[in-house]
Design a protein around this motif. Structure first.
Motif, PDB file in Angstrom:
ATOM      1  N   ASP A 226       0.816  -1.213   0.000  1.00 36.37           N
ATOM      2  CA  ASP A 226       0.000   0.000   0.000  1.00 36.37           C
ATOM      3  C   ASP A 226       0.846   1.258   0.000  1.00 36.37           C
ATOM      4  O   ASP A 226       0.518   2.235  -0.678  1.00 36.37           O
ATOM      5  CB  ASP A 226      -0.923   0.002   1.220  1.00 36.37           C
ATOM      6  N   SER A 227       1.944   1.260   0.762  1.00 38.08           N
ATOM      7  CA  SER A 227       2.718   2.477   0.933  1.00 38.08           C
ATOM      8  C   SER A 227       4.157   2.360   0.460  1.00 38.08           C
ATOM      9  O   SER A 227       4.901   3.329   0.549  1.00 38.08           O
ATOM     10  CB  SER A 227       2.733   2.887   2.412  1.00 38.08           C
ATOM     11  N   SER A 228       4.565   1.168  -0.003  1.00 38.29           N
ATOM     12  CA  SER A 228       5.967   0.977  -0.354  1.00 38.29           C
ATOM     13  C   SER A 228       6.129  -0.199  -1.297  1.00 38.29           C
ATOM     14  O   SER A 228       5.202  -0.982  -1.510  1.00 38.29           O
ATOM     15  CB  SER A 228       6.797   0.756   0.910  1.00 38.29           C
ATOM     16  N   VAL A 229       7.334  -0.291  -1.844  1.00 38.37           N
ATOM     17  CA  VAL A 229       7.755  -1.442  -2.631  1.00 38.37           C
ATOM     18  C   VAL A 229       8.623  -2.313  -1.729  1.00 38.37           C
ATOM     19  O   VAL A 229       9.613  -1.831  -1.172  1.00 38.37           O
ATOM     20  CB  VAL A 229       8.540  -1.019  -3.886  1.00 38.37           C
ATOM     21  N   GLU A 230       8.246  -3.578  -1.562  1.00 41.43           N
ATOM     22  CA  GLU A 230       8.959  -4.452  -0.643  1.00 41.43           C
ATOM     23  C   GLU A 230       9.949  -5.327  -1.395  1.00 41.43           C
ATOM     24  O   GLU A 230       9.601  -5.970  -2.385  1.00 41.43           O
ATOM     25  CB  GLU A 230       7.975  -5.329   0.137  1.00 41.43           C
ATOM     26  N   ILE A 231      11.180  -5.335  -0.913  1.00 36.26           N
ATOM     27  CA  ILE A 231      12.275  -6.106  -1.508  1.00 36.26           C
ATOM     28  C   ILE A 231      12.717  -7.164  -0.506  1.00 36.26           C
ATOM     29  O   ILE A 231      12.970  -6.853   0.662  1.00 36.26           O
ATOM     30  CB  ILE A 231      13.454  -5.185  -1.883  1.00 36.26           C
ATOM     31  N   ASN A 232      12.805  -8.398  -0.952  1.00 32.73           N
ATOM     32  CA  ASN A 232      13.317  -9.487  -0.116  1.00 32.73           C
ATOM     33  C   ASN A 232      14.818  -9.645  -0.344  1.00 32.73           C
ATOM     34  O   ASN A 232      15.289  -9.674  -1.488  1.00 32.73           O
ATOM     35  CB  ASN A 232      12.610 -10.812  -0.441  1.00 32.73           C
ATOM     36  N   VAL A 233      15.541  -9.751   0.746  1.00 34.21           N
ATOM     37  CA  VAL A 233      16.995  -9.931   0.708  1.00 34.21           C
ATOM     38  C   VAL A 233      17.300 -11.250   1.406  1.00 34.21           C
ATOM     39  O   VAL A 233      17.085 -11.390   2.608  1.00 34.21           O
ATOM     40  CB  VAL A 233      17.723  -8.766   1.403  1.00 34.21           C
ATOM     41  N   TRP A 234      17.795 -12.218   0.640  1.00 30.53           N
ATOM     42  CA  TRP A 234      18.163 -13.521   1.176  1.00 30.53           C
ATOM     43  C   TRP A 234      19.651 -13.753   0.946  1.00 30.53           C
ATOM     44  O   TRP A 234      20.155 -13.589  -0.173  1.00 30.53           O
ATOM     45  CB  TRP A 234      17.378 -14.647   0.500  1.00 30.53           C
ATOM     46  N   CYS A 235      20.340 -14.141   2.006  1.00 31.94           N
ATOM     47  CA  CYS A 235      21.754 -14.478   1.871  1.00 31.94           C
ATOM     48  C   CYS A 235      22.103 -15.566   2.882  1.00 31.94           C
ATOM     49  O   CYS A 235      21.429 -15.722   3.908  1.00 31.94           O
ATOM     50  CB  CYS A 235      22.639 -13.245   2.062  1.00 31.94           C
ATOM     51  N   TRP A 236      23.162 -16.298   2.594  1.00 37.99           N
ATOM     52  CA  TRP A 236      23.577 -17.423   3.425  1.00 37.99           C
ATOM     53  C   TRP A 236      24.827 -17.058   4.205  1.00 37.99           C
ATOM     54  O   TRP A 236      25.761 -16.450   3.673  1.00 37.99           O
ATOM     55  CB  TRP A 236      23.852 -18.650   2.553  1.00 37.99           C
ATOM     56  N   VAL A 237      24.836 -17.469   5.482  1.00 40.74           N
ATOM     57  CA  VAL A 237      25.979 -17.220   6.358  1.00 40.74           C
ATOM     58  C   VAL A 237      26.266 -18.503   7.134  1.00 40.74           C
ATOM     59  O   VAL A 237      25.404 -19.379   7.242  1.00 40.74           O
ATOM     60  CB  VAL A 237      25.700 -16.056   7.339  1.00 40.74           C
ATOM     61  N   PRO A 238      27.488 -18.664   7.685  1.00 35.94           N
ATOM     62  CA  PRO A 238      27.760 -19.835   8.523  1.00 35.94           C
ATOM     63  C   PRO A 238      26.810 -19.893   9.713  1.00 35.94           C
ATOM     64  O   PRO A 238      26.439 -18.869  10.283  1.00 35.94           O
ATOM     65  CB  PRO A 238      29.219 -19.618   8.971  1.00 35.94           C
ATOM     66  N   PHE A 239      26.430 -21.104  10.061  1.00 31.02           N
ATOM     67  CA  PHE A 239      25.461 -21.266  11.144  1.00 31.02           C
ATOM     68  C   PHE A 239      25.960 -20.669  12.454  1.00 31.02           C
ATOM     69  O   PHE A 239      25.169 -20.123  13.228  1.00 31.02           O
ATOM     70  CB  PHE A 239      25.153 -22.754  11.345  1.00 31.02           C
ATOM     71  N   SER A 240      27.254 -20.759  12.720  1.00 31.73           N
ATOM     72  CA  SER A 240      27.796 -20.296  14.002  1.00 31.73           C
ATOM     73  C   SER A 240      27.641 -18.794  14.198  1.00 31.73           C
ATOM     74  O   SER A 240      27.681 -18.309  15.331  1.00 31.73           O
ATOM     75  CB  SER A 240      29.277 -20.687  14.116  1.00 31.73           C
ATOM     76  N   VAL A 241      27.463 -18.032  13.103  1.00 31.18           N
ATOM     77  CA  VAL A 241      27.355 -16.567  13.225  1.00 31.18           C
ATOM     78  C   VAL A 241      25.997 -16.069  12.751  1.00 31.18           C
ATOM     79  O   VAL A 241      25.833 -14.870  12.499  1.00 31.18           O
ATOM     80  CB  VAL A 241      28.488 -15.869  12.432  1.00 31.18           C
ATOM     81  N   TRP A 242      25.009 -16.964  12.631  1.00 34.78           N
ATOM     82  CA  TRP A 242      23.731 -16.561  12.056  1.00 34.78           C
ATOM     83  C   TRP A 242      23.047 -15.482  12.881  1.00 34.78           C
ATOM     84  O   TRP A 242      22.575 -14.474  12.338  1.00 34.78           O
ATOM     85  CB  TRP A 242      22.812 -17.775  11.933  1.00 34.78           C
ATOM     86  N   PHE A 243      22.965 -15.657  14.199  1.00 30.03           N
ATOM     87  CA  PHE A 243      22.265 -14.681  15.028  1.00 30.03           C
ATOM     88  C   PHE A 243      22.949 -13.316  14.959  1.00 30.03           C
ATOM     89  O   PHE A 243      22.274 -12.282  14.840  1.00 30.03           O
ATOM     90  CB  PHE A 243      22.217 -15.172  16.485  1.00 30.03           C
ATOM     91  N   ASP A 244      24.271 -13.292  15.029  1.00 33.68           N
ATOM     92  CA  ASP A 244      24.986 -12.014  14.976  1.00 33.68           C
ATOM     93  C   ASP A 244      24.836 -11.355  13.616  1.00 33.68           C
ATOM     94  O   ASP A 244      24.652 -10.132  13.511  1.00 33.68           O
ATOM     95  CB  ASP A 244      26.466 -12.241  15.294  1.00 33.68           C
ATOM     96  N   MET A 245      24.891 -12.136  12.537  1.00 38.33           N
ATOM     97  CA  MET A 245      24.794 -11.557  11.197  1.00 38.33           C
ATOM     98  C   MET A 245      23.388 -11.057  10.899  1.00 38.33           C
ATOM     99  O   MET A 245      23.225 -10.067  10.176  1.00 38.33           O
ATOM    100  CB  MET A 245      25.214 -12.596  10.151  1.00 38.33           C
TER     101      MET A 245
END
Length: 307
Positions: A226-245
């Motif tokens: 309604d008010s914006s254009v939504e862009i999805n950003v998907w990227c892969w990172v090592p599992f050990s740093v997933w929460f921090d990334m």
């Protein structure tokens, strides 16, 4: 005949009942043999067959087998003793039904715990998400016992879950994969060039060492909201740093878009009031008598503020 060979009387009185001595001797042999066999089977299970189970589940399984074999031996011994135990069996049958209903959940949890140890969908230290049979539960596995599983939630609290419910639920284990995908949704104004925004975000991801090259990041326009254009950003990172990334990339994308003047709008709403409708008078104030009410119209637009 056998009693005569060994010089034993044909009948002896036991609790007011006449029983053959050979039957008593055979009963004792069966009971003793039952205890010996039960002990041997328990050692076999705990030391060799049940090595895949944790120590507490192994001991519990061994005890169950031990008492089961002893119970079978006792029933067999009573069967050859010649004693009339029909009344005792009837009472035992009713007691067994009552105990069975009372311990139904206990045995269900025990059997489920054994299958959890065999199947190993999760182990101690794994971050998991359990859904389906149970309400959504997410946390770190602390302990899996014979009857229940204990987890430390991400807010620091502990929860105990019955093994029967855990076994029938969907278990999503986040530690079994080497890499995990970070998913972000970015909203930009309709006036912005989507190709330029995608290029800015992709360049920022390429310059981040923790973002994996393979699988490559995936960026695309997902929705015209309604008010914006939504862009999805998907990227892969090592599992050990997933929460921090995940935390870092949100801030990083925001900084890149702000630095390049990309507008990320708040929700917008346009309200039109027809010019042909007369304005409504204030109910607490009477209109002047010497003037006719005028027809007014207002065009109000709530514009989004820039971040």
């Amino acid at each position: 005949m056998v009693s005569a060979i060994f010089g034993l009387p044909d009948q002896v009185s036991v609790f007011g009942l006449d029983v053959a001595p050979f039957a008593i001797l055979l009963t004792i042999i069966i009971v003793v043999a039952g205890f010996i066999v039960a002990h041997a089977i328990r050692l076999l299970v705990t030391r060799y067959i049940g090595t895949r189970l944790p120590i507490d589940a192994r001991r519990t399984t061994g005890r169950m087998i031990y008492y089961g074999v002893v119970a079978i031996a006792l029933l067999s011994a009573l069967g050859v003793s010649g004693l009339d135990l029909s009344g005792l069996f009837i009472a035992g049958g009713f007691a067994g039904i009552i105990v069975g209903f009372a311990t139904q959940s206990l045995f269900s949890n025990l059997i489920s715990g054994i299958f959890l140890h065999i199947d190993k969908p999760m182990k101690i230290g794994d971050p998991v998400l359990i859904t389906g049979k149970l309400p959504e539960v997410a946390g770190i596995v602390v302990e899996v016992t014979a009857l229940s599983s204990r987890m430390r939630m991400f807010d620091g609290t502990y929860v105990r879950l019955p093994n029967s419910d855990v076994f029938l639920s969907q278990i999503r284990n986040f530690s079994t994969a080497v890499a995990r995908r970070v998913e972000l949704t970015v909203s930009i104004a309709y006036k912005e060039d989507t190709s330029r925004v995608l290029g800015l975000i992709r360049k920022s991801l390429d310059e981040t060492p923790q973002v994996l090259v393979e699988p490559a990041p995936d960026l695309y326009v997902d929705k015209l909201a309604d008010s914006s254009v939504e862009i999805n950003v998907w990227c892969w990172v090592p599992f050990s740093v997933w929460f921090d990334m995940k935390k870092k990339l949100v801030e990083q994308v925001k900084h890149v878009l702000d630095a390049n003047g990309v507008e990320m709008p708040f929700p917008q709403r346009v309200v039109y009031i027809s010019r042909n409708e007369p304005a409504r008078p204030d109910p607490g104030k009477e209109p002047p008598l010497d003037k006719e009410p005028a027809s007014v119209g207002v065009n109000v637009q709530e514009m989004s503020e820039h971040r």
